[in-house]
Motif scaffolding. Sequence first.
Motif, PDB file in Angstrom:
ATOM      1  N   PHE A   1       0.835  -1.201   0.000  1.00  0.00           N
ATOM      2  CA  PHE A   1       0.000   0.000   0.000  1.00  0.00           C
ATOM      3  C   PHE A   1       0.871   1.253   0.000  1.00  0.00           C
ATOM      4  CE2 PHE A   1      -2.685   3.139   2.345  1.00  0.00           C
ATOM      5  CZ  PHE A   1      -3.625   3.328   1.337  1.00  0.00           C
ATOM      6  N   LEU A   2       1.907   1.280   0.830  1.00  0.00           N
ATOM      7  CA  LEU A   2       2.819   2.419   0.844  1.00  0.00           C
ATOM      8  C   LEU A   2       3.491   2.597  -0.506  1.00  0.00           C
ATOM      9  CD1 LEU A   2       4.582   2.243   4.326  1.00  0.00           C
ATOM     10  CD2 LEU A   2       2.835   3.853   3.564  1.00  0.00           C
TER      11      LEU A   2
ATOM     12  N   THR B   1       1.182  10.339  -3.890  1.00  0.00           N
ATOM     13  CA  THR B   1       0.576  10.753  -2.634  1.00  0.00           C
ATOM     14  C   THR B   1       1.624  10.936  -1.546  1.00  0.00           C
ATOM     15  OG1 THR B   1      -1.461   9.587  -3.214  1.00  0.00           O
ATOM     16  CG2 THR B   1      -1.164  10.143  -0.900  1.00  0.00           C
ATOM     17  N   LEU B   2       2.641  10.083  -1.576  1.00  0.00           N
ATOM     18  CA  LEU B   2       3.751  10.192  -0.600  1.00  0.00           C
ATOM     19  C   LEU B   2       4.997  10.708  -1.285  1.00  0.00           C
ATOM     20  CD1 LEU B   2       3.442   6.928   1.505  1.00  0.00           C
ATOM     21  CD2 LEU B   2       2.693   9.204   2.107  1.00  0.00           C
TER      22      LEU B   2
END
Length: 77
Positions: A67-68, A76-77
């Motif tokens: 997910f990360l 997003t990150l």
Amino acid sequence: MASEQARATIYMDAALHRALRLKAAATHRSISDIVADAVRESLREDEEDLSAVAQRVGEPTLSYETFLAQLKADGTL
């Protein structure tokens, strides 16, 4: 159908007990009724949670690491 009643002893913070006593007096209800209603509501919430989990049992799982990685890949990150 008449329900049986059972006695129970519960322990709580003194301030919480005072708030419960004040609520009982203000609402003209017994402490037992208020506590029983709170327990019923908690059990209803558990039932709803278990039902939601059962409905989603077939969904694929996704690891936290995956997910990360997806969040990083889409910016997003």
